[in-house]
Design an enzyme around this catalytic site. Structure first.
Site, PDB file in Angstrom:
ATOM      1  N   GLU A 265      81.943   1.420  24.319  1.00 26.65           N
ATOM      2  CA  GLU A 265      81.164   0.398  23.520  1.00 26.65           C
ATOM      3  C   GLU A 265      81.131  -0.870  24.202  1.00 26.65           C
ATOM      4  O   GLU A 265      82.198  -1.176  24.934  1.00 26.65           O
ATOM      5  CB  GLU A 265      81.467   0.573  22.144  1.00 26.65           C
ATOM      6  CG  GLU A 265      83.002   0.392  21.780  1.00 26.65           C
ATOM      7  CD  GLU A 265      83.207   1.166  20.331  1.00 26.65           C
ATOM      8  OE1 GLU A 265      82.622   1.990  19.980  1.00 26.65           O
ATOM      9  OE2 GLU A 265      84.209   0.488  19.795  1.00 26.65           O
ATOM     10  N   LYS A 267      81.999  -4.558  24.419  1.00 27.60           N
ATOM     11  CA  LYS A 267      83.221  -5.514  24.066  1.00 27.60           C
ATOM     12  C   LYS A 267      82.216  -6.936  23.614  1.00 27.60           C
ATOM     13  O   LYS A 267      82.172  -7.739  24.570  1.00 27.60           O
ATOM     14  CB  LYS A 267      84.193  -5.917  25.053  1.00 27.60           C
ATOM     15  CG  LYS A 267      85.151  -6.688  24.479  1.00 27.60           C
ATOM     16  CD  LYS A 267      86.319  -6.821  25.521  1.00 27.60           C
ATOM     17  CE  LYS A 267      87.562  -7.356  25.210  1.00 27.60           C
ATOM     18  NZ  LYS A 267      87.339  -8.787  24.423  1.00 27.60           N
ATOM     19  N   ARG A 287      92.617 -11.086  12.516  1.00 23.69           N
ATOM     20  CA  ARG A 287      93.403 -10.119  13.339  1.00 23.69           C
ATOM     21  C   ARG A 287      95.061 -10.266  13.084  1.00 23.69           C
ATOM     22  O   ARG A 287      95.563  -9.592  13.002  1.00 23.69           O
ATOM     23  CB  ARG A 287      93.059 -10.373  14.992  1.00 23.69           C
ATOM     24  CG  ARG A 287      94.106 -10.082  15.867  1.00 23.69           C
ATOM     25  CD  ARG A 287      93.608 -10.949  17.220  1.00 23.69           C
ATOM     26  NE  ARG A 287      94.450 -10.303  18.133  1.00 23.69           N
ATOM     27  CZ  ARG A 287      94.059 -10.060  19.522  1.00 23.69           C
ATOM     28  NH1 ARG A 287      92.656 -10.010  19.709  1.00 23.69           N
ATOM     29  NH2 ARG A 287      94.698  -9.708  20.449  1.00 23.69           N
ATOM     30  N   GLU A 314      84.082  -6.825  14.541  1.00 25.10           N
ATOM     31  CA  GLU A 314      84.181  -8.234  15.170  1.00 25.10           C
ATOM     32  C   GLU A 314      82.948  -8.745  14.629  1.00 25.10           C
ATOM     33  O   GLU A 314      81.930  -8.440  14.408  1.00 25.10           O
ATOM     34  CB  GLU A 314      83.736  -7.818  16.508  1.00 25.10           C
ATOM     35  CG  GLU A 314      83.971  -9.071  17.559  1.00 25.10           C
ATOM     36  CD  GLU A 314      85.368  -9.291  18.158  1.00 25.10           C
ATOM     37  OE1 GLU A 314      86.196  -8.585  17.780  1.00 25.10           O
ATOM     38  OE2 GLU A 314      85.490 -10.039  18.684  1.00 25.10           O
ATOM     39  N   PHE A 344      83.266  -1.431  14.145  1.00 25.57           N
ATOM     40  CA  PHE A 344      83.558  -0.409  15.386  1.00 25.57           C
ATOM     41  C   PHE A 344      84.308   0.637  14.456  1.00 25.57           C
ATOM     42  O   PHE A 344      84.635   1.749  15.166  1.00 25.57           O
ATOM     43  CB  PHE A 344      83.829  -0.710  16.537  1.00 25.57           C
ATOM     44  CG  PHE A 344      84.991  -1.671  16.747  1.00 25.57           C
ATOM     45  CD1 PHE A 344      86.336  -1.459  16.264  1.00 25.57           C
ATOM     46  CD2 PHE A 344      84.392  -3.370  17.025  1.00 25.57           C
ATOM     47  CE1 PHE A 344      87.083  -2.731  16.340  1.00 25.57           C
ATOM     48  CE2 PHE A 344      85.503  -4.252  16.896  1.00 25.57           C
ATOM     49  CZ  PHE A 344      86.765  -3.591  16.697  1.00 25.57           C
ATOM     50  N   ARG A 420      99.133  -1.559  21.284  1.00 25.91           N
ATOM     51  CA  ARG A 420      98.309  -1.558  22.471  1.00 25.91           C
ATOM     52  C   ARG A 420      98.852  -0.349  23.138  1.00 25.91           C
ATOM     53  O   ARG A 420      99.994  -0.651  23.862  1.00 25.91           O
ATOM     54  CB  ARG A 420      98.752  -3.150  22.974  1.00 25.91           C
ATOM     55  CG  ARG A 420      97.464  -3.460  24.336  1.00 25.91           C
ATOM     56  CD  ARG A 420      98.182  -4.576  24.965  1.00 25.91           C
ATOM     57  NE  ARG A 420      98.173  -5.850  24.123  1.00 25.91           N
ATOM     58  CZ  ARG A 420      97.128  -6.567  23.898  1.00 25.91           C
ATOM     59  NH1 ARG A 420      96.024  -6.038  24.346  1.00 25.91           N
ATOM     60  NH2 ARG A 420      97.007  -7.584  22.994  1.00 25.91           N
ATOM     61  N   LYS A 426      90.353  -1.783  27.803  1.00 23.38           N
ATOM     62  CA  LYS A 426      89.146  -3.000  27.880  1.00 23.38           C
ATOM     63  C   LYS A 426      88.935  -3.150  29.324  1.00 23.38           C
ATOM     64  O   LYS A 426      89.877  -3.505  29.922  1.00 23.38           O
ATOM     65  CB  LYS A 426      89.487  -4.052  26.903  1.00 23.38           C
ATOM     66  CG  LYS A 426      90.844  -5.006  27.385  1.00 23.38           C
ATOM     67  CD  LYS A 426      90.928  -5.862  26.445  1.00 23.38           C
ATOM     68  CE  LYS A 426      92.327  -6.628  26.849  1.00 23.38           C
ATOM     69  NZ  LYS A 426      92.938  -7.490  25.744  1.00 23.38           N
TER      70      LYS A 426
HETATM   71  P1  AMP Z   1      90.896  -9.469  24.058  1.00 22.38           P
HETATM   72  O1  AMP Z   1      90.876 -10.577  22.920  1.00 22.38           O
HETATM   73  O2  AMP Z   1      90.307  -9.755  25.595  1.00 22.38           O
HETATM   74  O3  AMP Z   1      92.368  -9.213  24.173  1.00 22.38           O
HETATM   75  O4  AMP Z   1      89.963  -8.048  23.596  1.00 22.38           O
HETATM   76  C1  AMP Z   1      90.381  -7.594  22.764  1.00 22.38           C
HETATM   77  C2  AMP Z   1      89.376  -7.737  21.222  1.00 22.38           C
HETATM   78  O5  AMP Z   1      88.289  -7.332  21.600  1.00 22.38           O
HETATM   79  C3  AMP Z   1      89.720  -7.365  20.243  1.00 22.38           C
HETATM   80  O6  AMP Z   1      90.719  -7.623  19.437  1.00 22.38           O
HETATM   81  C4  AMP Z   1      88.423  -7.374  19.526  1.00 22.38           C
HETATM   82  O7  AMP Z   1      88.558  -8.424  18.631  1.00 22.38           O
HETATM   83  C5  AMP Z   1      87.599  -7.568  20.687  1.00 22.38           C
HETATM   84  N1  AMP Z   1      86.479  -6.401  20.470  1.00 22.38           N
HETATM   85  C6  AMP Z   1      85.193  -6.874  20.798  1.00 22.38           C
HETATM   86  N2  AMP Z   1      84.487  -5.622  20.723  1.00 22.38           N
HETATM   87  C7  AMP Z   1      85.169  -4.653  20.564  1.00 22.38           C
HETATM   88  C8  AMP Z   1      84.996  -3.263  20.339  1.00 22.38           C
HETATM   89  N3  AMP Z   1      83.825  -2.729  20.540  1.00 22.38           N
HETATM   90  N4  AMP Z   1      86.090  -2.378  20.120  1.00 22.38           N
HETATM   91  C9  AMP Z   1      87.221  -2.886  20.001  1.00 22.38           C
HETATM   92  N5  AMP Z   1      87.644  -4.463  19.988  1.00 22.38           N
HETATM   93  C10 AMP Z   1      86.455  -5.092  20.274  1.00 22.38           C
END
Ligand code: AMP
Length: 559
Positions: A265, A267, A287, A314, A344, A420, A426
């Protein structure tokens, strides 16, 4: 009523007369803090804290745990006591000029320690109130009063309350009272150590406490429940949990090598939010389990049509894409109005915990639930992908939709609280950026018809601006609308369907890499360019030049 002269303190006591008689004293808490602060071994610190916690009842356990964590208020609530108010209150009690205290703060590097020293050495300080020590219950009420008081005169009232509290403190208590106002006890105790101390104090397995902490992200509430024999081990509505996190991946093939089939999906670049509904109550937590409900009144209101549920997702912009120019601190009730909730995951529905179901089944529950979603809510679309090529393709499509990458999820995985792991991975676009000048713009098609949506931008080659690329992704429709007007006002004509512009606007352009190219006069082209933002702070002269582009190009070789 304590007998002493001075105008502020008696009115403080009048505000909380019934609370002067205390149960648990702050003095005892302060001496535990001093012992812990003086101890360097982690194991000893844990022992001291657990021995203390073991003596407390449910309410006091909650207060003490909160204080060890550095604040008396529940997560998400803030106490607006500013530094100058603390200085004024402490100086009033020590009967010195504020600047004398500030001098000491500079010397000790800590307000708490400075006030402690001052109270210890000043014989003229306001004497301690006879026979009354500061109690947890008084402290709780005073904090509540300070936190809920706003508007005209609230600053002065807070100073008076603080002065009242300080007047019933020993110097050592003052040290820790003041630190608790700063949100940090500075005694070298982490959440992990508190978990250990709680397990020891209540005779529980450490693993059990840790697990409970992921299901209930508020350790102070958790300890009170544990004491009452109701340790929370599952996600419950209205109880914030620790969200599941994704492991970063460097490439599509890294993801595909971890397992053959994925749910993929987009991000979204927004704010992580868990939404809880139980009966008529709705809460939105961040969060890190902060209560953000009052910043998103339209979401709270619309959630009233949902059944009892716990959702993860989100907060995104109105168009369902990136949330730009926002950060959590800056979001106010009014600016949050256009936000939507991209859901999600679903972890609880009508008395059924769903966390242990495989993701594919939770997605099915979510799909059914989404049929009755209110307008500001939507279920995040997803696909399946197997192999690096399919993952890469989905990734490119996600970028083209204006999102920052993808999250790939194991279809069979359950929702791991606070973890995690490799069940979620991701993949983000790695961007270098340049600041370039917009020199032309083309009209968009379809949804973007009528909007100047494809920007041509240039960098400085000596005295001239030479084009280096074109980008149509990055800006939201609302931004494009606003800038179309501005661009047209600065147009110098039109050529081959392109509106020509006088150089006035600098944009930050993100891209995956730079290539040599004869397509543009600069001799370079950007791969996957995307407008990150308009640099209102930069003038045209400050845009980047060929030298900078060449440097980035050369640095790529080393990656
Ligand atoms: P990062 O902040 O770069 O570490 O990425 C993780 C964050 O991406 C998560 O904590 C969510 O806030 C965000 N996120 C956005 N879209 C999604 C998704 N489809 N599934 C899970 N997390 C997502």
């Amino acid at each position: 009523m304590p007998p002493f002269e001075g105008s502020v303190l008696p009115c403080f006591w009048r505000a909380f007369p019934e609370l002067v008689v205390s149960q648990m004293s702050f003095q005892e808490f302060a001496s535990v803090c001093a012992e812990v602060e003086g101890e360097s071994a982690k194991r000893e610190k844990v022992k001291v804290i657990s021995a203390y916690l073991g003596r407390l009842g449910s309410d006091d356990l909650e207060t003490a745990t909160r204080l060890f964590l550095g604040t008396l208020l529940p997560k998400g609530k803030r106490l607006c006591v500013i530094y100058s108010a603390v200085i004024r209150a402490a100086a009033m009690i020590a009967r010195v000029e504020p600047h004398e205290l500030e001098e000491l703060v500079r010397r000790y590097g800590d307000v708490g320690e400075a006030v402690e020293q001052l109270l210890e050495t000043r014989t003229s300080a306001v004497p301690l109130l006879s026979g009354s020590t500061l109690s947890f219950s008084l402290l709780r009420s005073a904090w509540e009063a300070m936190a809920s008081d706003s508007g005209p005169g609230s600053g002065g009232r807070r100073v008076r309350i603080l002065a009242g509290l300080l007047s019933s403190c020993s110097p050592r208590e003052a040290r820790y009272l003041i630190r608790s106002l700063g949100g940090e006890m500075r005694i070298g105790v982490s959440e992990g150590m508190l978990e250990e101390a709680i397990a020891l104090a209540l005779g529980l397995e450490l693993e059990t406490v840790r697990r409970a902490h992921t299901a209930m992200a508020d350790l102070a509430k958790l300890v009170a429940l544990a004491k009452a024999g109701a340790l929370p081990l599952e996600v419950q509505p209205m109880q914030p949990f620790k969200v599941m996190l994704a492991e970063p991946a460097g490439s599509a093939s890294e993801i595909s090598s971890a397992r053959p089939l994925w749910i993929v999906e987009d991000k979204y670049d927004g704010i992580r939010a868990q939404l809880h509904k139980l009966g008529r109550r709705v809460a939105i937590f961040s969060r890190s389990a902060e209560d953000m409900s009052d910043r998103f009144p339209h979401l709270v209101e619309q959630a009233s049509v949902l059944p009892d549920v716990v959702l993860d997702g989100e907060l995104v912009s109105e168009e369902g894409g990136r949330l730009r120019f926002f950060n959590l601190q800056r979001i106010s009730r009014s600016s949050s109005h256009g936000l939507r909730y991209a859901v999600f995951d679903v972890l609880y529905l009508e008395q059924r915990p769903l966390r242990a179901l495989p993701l594919v089944q939770r997605k099915e529950v979510l799909r059914n639930l989404s049929l009755a979603f209110p307008p500001a809510f939507f279920a995040v679309p997803y696909g399946t992908a197997s192999g690096a090529d399919e993952i890469q393709e989905y990734f490119q499509q996600a970028l083209a939709r204006g999102n920052e990458g993808i999250v790939a999820k194991d279809p069979q995985s359950y929702y791991e609280l606070g973890a995690r792991g490799k069940s979620w991975m991701k993949l983000k676009q790695v961007f270098d950026t340049i600041d370039a000048v917009v020199i032309g713009a083309e009209w968009g098609h379809g949804k973007r018809r009528g909007l100047l949506s494809n920007y041509v931008f240039a960098i400085w080659c000596g005295e001239r601006l030479c084009p280096i690329g074109k980008a149509y992704s990055g800006l939201t429709d609302a931004e494009l609308k606003e800038y179309t007007k501005l661009l047209l006002e600065n147009s110098t004509g039109e050529s081959h369907g392109m509106v020509l512009l006088k150089p006035f606007m600098v944009v930050e352009v993100g891209f995956q890499s730079i290539q040599r190219s004869s397509a543009y006069e600069s001799g370079f082209a950007l791969r996957f360019p995307r407008i990150m933002r308009v640099r209102q702070d930069k003038g045209v002269d400050e845009a980047d030049d060929l030298e900078k582009v060449r440097m980035i190009y050369e640095s790529q070789a080393g990656r």
